[in-house]
Motif scaffolding. Structure first.
Motif, PDB file in Angstrom:
ATOM      1  N   PRO A 193       3.951  25.652  53.854  1.00 44.99           N
ATOM      2  CA  PRO A 193       3.984  25.176  55.243  1.00 44.99           C
ATOM      3  C   PRO A 193       4.594  26.224  56.186  1.00 44.99           C
ATOM      4  CG  PRO A 193       4.727  23.461  53.753  1.00 44.99           C
ATOM      5  CD  PRO A 193       4.599  24.706  52.923  1.00 44.99           C
ATOM      6  N   MET A 194       5.486  27.047  55.638  1.00 44.14           N
ATOM      7  CA  MET A 194       5.984  28.219  56.354  1.00 44.14           C
ATOM      8  C   MET A 194       6.118  29.342  55.340  1.00 44.14           C
ATOM      9  SD  MET A 194       9.303  28.766  58.795  1.00 44.14           S
ATOM     10  CE  MET A 194      10.564  28.418  57.563  1.00 44.14           C
ATOM     11  N   GLN A 195       5.402  30.435  55.572  1.00 46.48           N
ATOM     12  CA  GLN A 195       5.497  31.544  54.630  1.00 46.48           C
ATOM     13  C   GLN A 195       6.915  32.110  54.638  1.00 46.48           C
ATOM     14  OE1 GLN A 195       2.275  34.350  55.522  1.00 46.48           O
ATOM     15  NE2 GLN A 195       0.998  33.280  54.024  1.00 46.48           N
ATOM     16  N   GLY A 196       7.494  32.229  53.450  1.00 45.19           N
ATOM     17  CA  GLY A 196       8.874  32.708  53.330  1.00 45.19           C
ATOM     18  C   GLY A 196       8.941  34.209  53.150  1.00 45.19           C
ATOM     19  N   GLU A 197       8.578  34.676  51.947  1.00 47.38           N
ATOM     20  CA  GLU A 197       8.620  36.117  51.669  1.00 47.38           C
ATOM     21  C   GLU A 197       7.697  36.885  52.610  1.00 47.38           C
ATOM     22  OE1 GLU A 197      10.801  37.157  49.309  1.00 47.38           O
ATOM     23  OE2 GLU A 197      11.267  35.042  48.993  1.00 47.38           O
ATOM     24  N   GLY A 198       6.664  36.225  53.095  1.00 46.82           N
ATOM     25  CA  GLY A 198       5.692  36.881  53.968  1.00 46.82           C
ATOM     26  C   GLY A 198       6.190  37.144  55.376  1.00 46.82           C
ATOM     27  N   GLY A 199       7.384  36.642  55.714  1.00 45.57           N
ATOM     28  CA  GLY A 199       7.944  36.952  57.030  1.00 45.57           C
ATOM     29  C   GLY A 199       8.405  35.772  57.852  1.00 45.57           C
ATOM     30  N   ILE A 200       8.638  34.621  57.240  1.00 43.87           N
ATOM     31  CA  ILE A 200       9.075  33.400  57.960  1.00 43.87           C
ATOM     32  C   ILE A 200       8.050  33.059  59.050  1.00 43.87           C
ATOM     33  CG2 ILE A 200      11.019  32.203  59.048  1.00 43.87           C
ATOM     34  CD1 ILE A 200      11.666  33.289  56.265  1.00 43.87           C
ATOM     35  N   ILE A 201       6.835  32.742  58.597  1.00 46.24           N
ATOM     36  CA  ILE A 201       5.726  32.453  59.511  1.00 46.24           C
ATOM     37  C   ILE A 201       5.317  30.987  59.347  1.00 46.24           C
ATOM     38  CG2 ILE A 201       3.364  33.081  60.164  1.00 46.24           C
ATOM     39  CD1 ILE A 201       3.921  35.796  58.663  1.00 46.24           C
ATOM     40  N   PRO A 202       5.661  30.130  60.322  1.00 44.53           N
ATOM     41  CA  PRO A 202       5.287  28.714  60.213  1.00 44.53           C
ATOM     42  C   PRO A 202       3.787  28.509  60.385  1.00 44.53           C
ATOM     43  CG  PRO A 202       7.057  29.060  61.833  1.00 44.53           C
ATOM     44  CD  PRO A 202       6.473  30.397  61.524  1.00 44.53           C
ATOM     45  N   ALA A 203       3.258  27.516  59.691  1.00 46.75           N
ATOM     46  CA  ALA A 203       1.867  27.118  59.919  1.00 46.75           C
ATOM     47  C   ALA A 203       1.764  26.487  61.306  1.00 46.75           C
ATOM     48  CB  ALA A 203       1.429  26.118  58.863  1.00 46.75           C
ATOM     49  N   GLU A 204       0.682  26.793  62.013  1.00 47.33           N
ATOM     50  CA  GLU A 204       0.415  26.132  63.279  1.00 47.33           C
ATOM     51  C   GLU A 204      -0.037  24.701  62.984  1.00 47.33           C
ATOM     52  OE1 GLU A 204      -2.521  28.736  64.873  1.00 47.33           O
ATOM     53  OE2 GLU A 204      -1.081  30.371  65.200  1.00 47.33           O
ATOM     54  N   GLN A 205       0.340  23.771  63.851  1.00 47.87           N
ATOM     55  CA  GLN A 205       0.023  22.357  63.623  1.00 47.87           C
ATOM     56  C   GLN A 205      -1.477  22.139  63.453  1.00 47.87           C
ATOM     57  OE1 GLN A 205       2.411  19.845  63.310  1.00 47.87           O
ATOM     58  NE2 GLN A 205       0.741  18.482  62.697  1.00 47.87           N
ATOM     59  N   ALA A 206      -2.272  22.741  64.326  1.00 51.84           N
ATOM     60  CA  ALA A 206      -3.732  22.557  64.247  1.00 51.84           C
ATOM     61  C   ALA A 206      -4.285  23.159  62.957  1.00 51.84           C
ATOM     62  CB  ALA A 206      -4.410  23.197  65.455  1.00 51.84           C
ATOM     63  N   PHE A 207      -3.671  24.236  62.493  1.00 50.64           N
ATOM     64  CA  PHE A 207      -4.133  24.878  61.258  1.00 50.64           C
ATOM     65  C   PHE A 207      -3.880  23.983  60.057  1.00 50.64           C
ATOM     66  CE2 PHE A 207      -3.027  27.603  57.577  1.00 50.64           C
ATOM     67  CZ  PHE A 207      -4.282  28.161  57.350  1.00 50.64           C
ATOM     68  N   ILE A 208      -2.666  23.480  59.939  1.00 49.87           N
ATOM     69  CA  ILE A 208      -2.322  22.677  58.767  1.00 49.87           C
ATOM     70  C   ILE A 208      -3.134  21.378  58.743  1.00 49.87           C
ATOM     71  CG2 ILE A 208      -0.325  21.336  59.614  1.00 49.87           C
ATOM     72  CD1 ILE A 208       1.190  22.299  57.068  1.00 49.87           C
ATOM     73  N   GLU A 209      -3.398  20.810  59.923  1.00 45.09           N
ATOM     74  CA  GLU A 209      -4.253  19.622  59.995  1.00 45.09           C
ATOM     75  C   GLU A 209      -5.698  19.967  59.625  1.00 45.09           C
ATOM     76  OE1 GLU A 209      -3.775  18.025  63.916  1.00 45.09           O
ATOM     77  OE2 GLU A 209      -1.683  17.413  63.572  1.00 45.09           O
ATOM     78  N   GLY A 210      -6.142  21.134  60.064  1.00 45.44           N
ATOM     79  CA  GLY A 210      -7.502  21.573  59.767  1.00 45.44           C
ATOM     80  C   GLY A 210      -7.707  21.867  58.294  1.00 45.44           C
ATOM     81  N   VAL A 211      -6.692  22.437  57.653  1.00 53.44           N
ATOM     82  CA  VAL A 211      -6.778  22.703  56.209  1.00 53.44           C
ATOM     83  C   VAL A 211      -6.929  21.388  55.453  1.00 53.44           C
ATOM     84  CG1 VAL A 211      -5.555  23.623  54.190  1.00 53.44           C
ATOM     85  CG2 VAL A 211      -5.446  24.856  56.360  1.00 53.44           C
ATOM     86  N   ARG A 212      -6.151  20.393  55.846  1.00 52.95           N
ATOM     87  CA  ARG A 212      -6.238  19.073  55.202  1.00 52.95           C
ATOM     88  C   ARG A 212      -7.655  18.502  55.342  1.00 52.95           C
ATOM     89  NH1 ARG A 212      -4.271  16.220  51.203  1.00 52.95           N
ATOM     90  NH2 ARG A 212      -6.466  16.607  50.802  1.00 52.95           N
ATOM     91  N   ALA A 213      -8.205  18.608  56.526  1.00 58.87           N
ATOM     92  CA  ALA A 213      -9.543  18.051  56.774  1.00 58.87           C
ATOM     93  C   ALA A 213     -10.611  18.789  55.965  1.00 58.87           C
ATOM     94  CB  ALA A 213      -9.866  18.124  58.261  1.00 58.87           C
ATOM     95  N   LEU A 214     -10.499  20.123  55.863  1.00 64.48           N
ATOM     96  CA  LEU A 214     -11.479  20.901  55.095  1.00 64.48           C
ATOM     97  C   LEU A 214     -11.383  20.605  53.608  1.00 64.48           C
ATOM     98  CD1 LEU A 214     -11.313  24.331  56.972  1.00 64.48           C
ATOM     99  CD2 LEU A 214     -13.322  22.831  56.800  1.00 64.48           C
ATOM    100  N   CYS A 215     -10.156  20.410  53.117  1.00 63.55           N
ATOM    101  CA  CYS A 215      -9.987  20.036  51.707  1.00 63.55           C
ATOM    102  C   CYS A 215     -10.643  18.682  51.432  1.00 63.55           C
ATOM    103  CB  CYS A 215      -8.505  19.993  51.340  1.00 63.55           C
ATOM    104  SG  CYS A 215      -7.756  21.623  51.138  1.00 63.55           S
ATOM    105  N   ASP A 216     -10.451  17.740  52.335  1.00 59.89           N
ATOM    106  CA  ASP A 216     -11.069  16.417  52.173  1.00 59.89           C
ATOM    107  C   ASP A 216     -12.597  16.526  52.158  1.00 59.89           C
ATOM    108  OD1 ASP A 216      -8.583  15.263  52.092  1.00 59.89           O
ATOM    109  OD2 ASP A 216      -8.573  14.660  54.201  1.00 59.89           O
ATOM    110  N   LYS A 217     -13.113  17.354  53.041  1.00 58.58           N
ATOM    111  CA  LYS A 217     -14.566  17.510  53.167  1.00 58.58           C
ATOM    112  C   LYS A 217     -15.188  18.063  51.880  1.00 58.58           C
ATOM    113  CE  LYS A 217     -18.018  20.011  55.916  1.00 58.58           C
ATOM    114  NZ  LYS A 217     -18.215  20.995  57.020  1.00 58.58           N
ATOM    115  N   HIS A 218     -14.466  18.978  51.217  1.00 57.25           N
ATOM    116  CA  HIS A 218     -15.029  19.663  50.042  1.00 57.25           C
ATOM    117  C   HIS A 218     -14.421  19.182  48.724  1.00 57.25           C
ATOM    118  CE1 HIS A 218     -17.434  22.512  52.351  1.00 57.25           C
ATOM    119  NE2 HIS A 218     -16.425  22.620  53.189  1.00 57.25           N
ATOM    120  N   ASN A 219     -13.739  18.039  48.743  1.00 54.04           N
ATOM    121  CA  ASN A 219     -13.124  17.498  47.521  1.00 54.04           C
ATOM    122  C   ASN A 219     -12.231  18.528  46.826  1.00 54.04           C
ATOM    123  OD1 ASN A 219     -14.204  14.789  47.488  1.00 54.04           O
ATOM    124  ND2 ASN A 219     -16.196  15.736  47.036  1.00 54.04           N
TER     125      ASN A 219
END
Length: 405
Positions: A193-219
């Motif tokens: 949800p927030m990249q740690g070692e990669g530089g403390i980069i939080p997921a954008e709200q729209a991105f994390i919601e979009g990832v959930r929707a794409l996972c649902d779409k493709h099982n």
């Protein structure tokens, strides 16, 4: 008791494999957010053992749990279960989306279990060919060969021979890129949800919601690696609760044991069914000592006082860092959430994060880096305002030294 052998930093070079390059100091004692080395020098701890010491050093609830369990039962193996493991699992399922728990010893092991489960679940429900795992550049998921290959930093996985296949990477927060890459062959998308070692980069709200929707779409299963963001660091028990997006599998470690090694994979009953008897295991997973300590951690952290206190401490950290930056102009931004923050160096100081870490140690302050350009802070969730002020005074002196002020 036999007399203790005298050791020093030089002993490390004589007896240890050289894959680490530890500091010259050797800490010997800790209390709260303070640590003392062999010479009796006192340090303020803003590092937390890399986001592990969630309640500081030697918290009385954790020490008490360890002592009490240490007098009862140390180890059984998974031929039998034990009470601390069952209590901890029940409390984790009560506090989260999860219905089933698998215990391991580390974040890497929890992620290894998650990736194996995702592949096995896809095989069970959709047949062969649905095996693609999608991960993100700069992500970090552990150092086993499977997890380090899924992680998005090739430098950590190169040089060890042929890598596990059907693993693809793309940039974090790139929803259009994920939409182009994901398909019905994808078994799982794995993300922090927030990249740690990669530089403390939080997921954008729209991105994390979009990832959930794409996972649902493709099982495909959505796996959240909350090894760093979990156990209260975001101001919520787990960061998925902050985003309001529920994964299918979640991994937890680091702060879960407050310093005692333990990892956990959390999932639903339906998905968990694919790890039937004999498909996976761990000798020490669910160890009574580890689970007793982790139960004490959960009991303390998962309270309104501690979780709301995280937000207050984040505000204090940001205020101090802004004041330091107003004076020395070294940071581009401070990003992160709760007690997992990254001060991003501006163009003038790019690539010099380790210089700030080294200068901080000279000022008797422990901090971290996240890559070459970010100074990372991951202290105790219950660190006092006084310790924050003192640590920031030391950090300001370190910054002044680096910039030559």
């Amino acid at each position: 008791m036999s007399e203790q052998m005298s050791v020093s930093r030089a002993t490390f070079d004589e007896v240890m494999v050289p894959n680490y390059n530890p500091a010259a100091i050797i800490p010997v004692r800790g209390k709260g957010a303070r640590v003392w080395d062999q010479e009796g020098k006192e340090f303020v701890d803003f590092a937390g053992g890399i986001a592990v010491n969630v309640l500081g050093h030697c918290h009385p609830a954790l020490v008490g749990a360890l002592k009490e369990q240490g007098e009862k039962l140390w180890h059984l193996s998974n031929v039998m279960t034990n009470e601390p493991a069952l209590r901890l699992a029940k409390k984790l399922t009560d506090a989260t989306f999860a219905e089933r728990i698998y215990f391991a010893n580390s974040g890497a092991e929890a992620n290894e279990a998650a990736f194996k489960l995702a592949r096995r679940y896809a095989l069970d429900h959709f047949g062969e060919g649905k095996d693609q795992i999608i991960s993100f550049n700069k992500s970090f998921h552990g150092r086993t060969f499977f997890t380090v290959t899924v992680g998005g930093q090739a430098a950590y996985s190169d040089g060890f021979g042929p890598k596990p296949g059907a693993i693809d990477h793309l940039d974090f927060n790139d929803l259009a890129g994920l939409e182009a890459l994901i398909s019905d062959k994808t078994c799982a998308v794995i993300m922090e949800p927030m990249q740690g070692e990669g530089g403390i980069i939080p997921a954008e709200q729209a991105f994390i919601e979009g990832v959930r929707a794409l996972c649902d779409k493709h099982n495909a299963l959505l796996v959240f690696d909350e090894v760093q963001t979990g156990m209260g660091r975001s101001g919520h028990l787990y960061a998925y609760q902050k985003y309001g997006v529920t994964p299918d599998i979640l991994t937890s470690a680091k702060s879960l044991g407050g310093g005692f090694p333990i990892g956990a994979m959390l999932t639903t009953a339906k998905i968990a069914a694919s790890l039937k008897v004999g498909t996976h295991g761990s000798t020490y997973g669910g160890n009574p000592l580890a689970c007793a300590v982790a139960e004490a951690v959960l009991d303390v952290v998962n309270t309104p006082e501690v979780l709301s206190g995280v937000k207050q401490r984040e505000a204090w950290f940001r205020e101090h860092l802004e004041a330091i930056n107003a004076k020395y102009n070294v940071f581009k931004e401070v990003r992160g959430m709760g007690m997992l923050l990254g001060a991003v160096l501006n163009d003038q100081y790019q690539g010099r994060a380790r210089d700030f870490l080294t200068a901080a140690v000279d000022q008797q302050l422990m901090v971290l880096v996240a890559g070459m350009d970010v100074v990372r802070f991951a202290p105790s969730l219950v660190i006092s305002e006084e310790d924050i002020k003192e640590g920031m005074a030391r950090f300001e002196r370190a910054v002044a030294k680096v910039v030559g002020a």
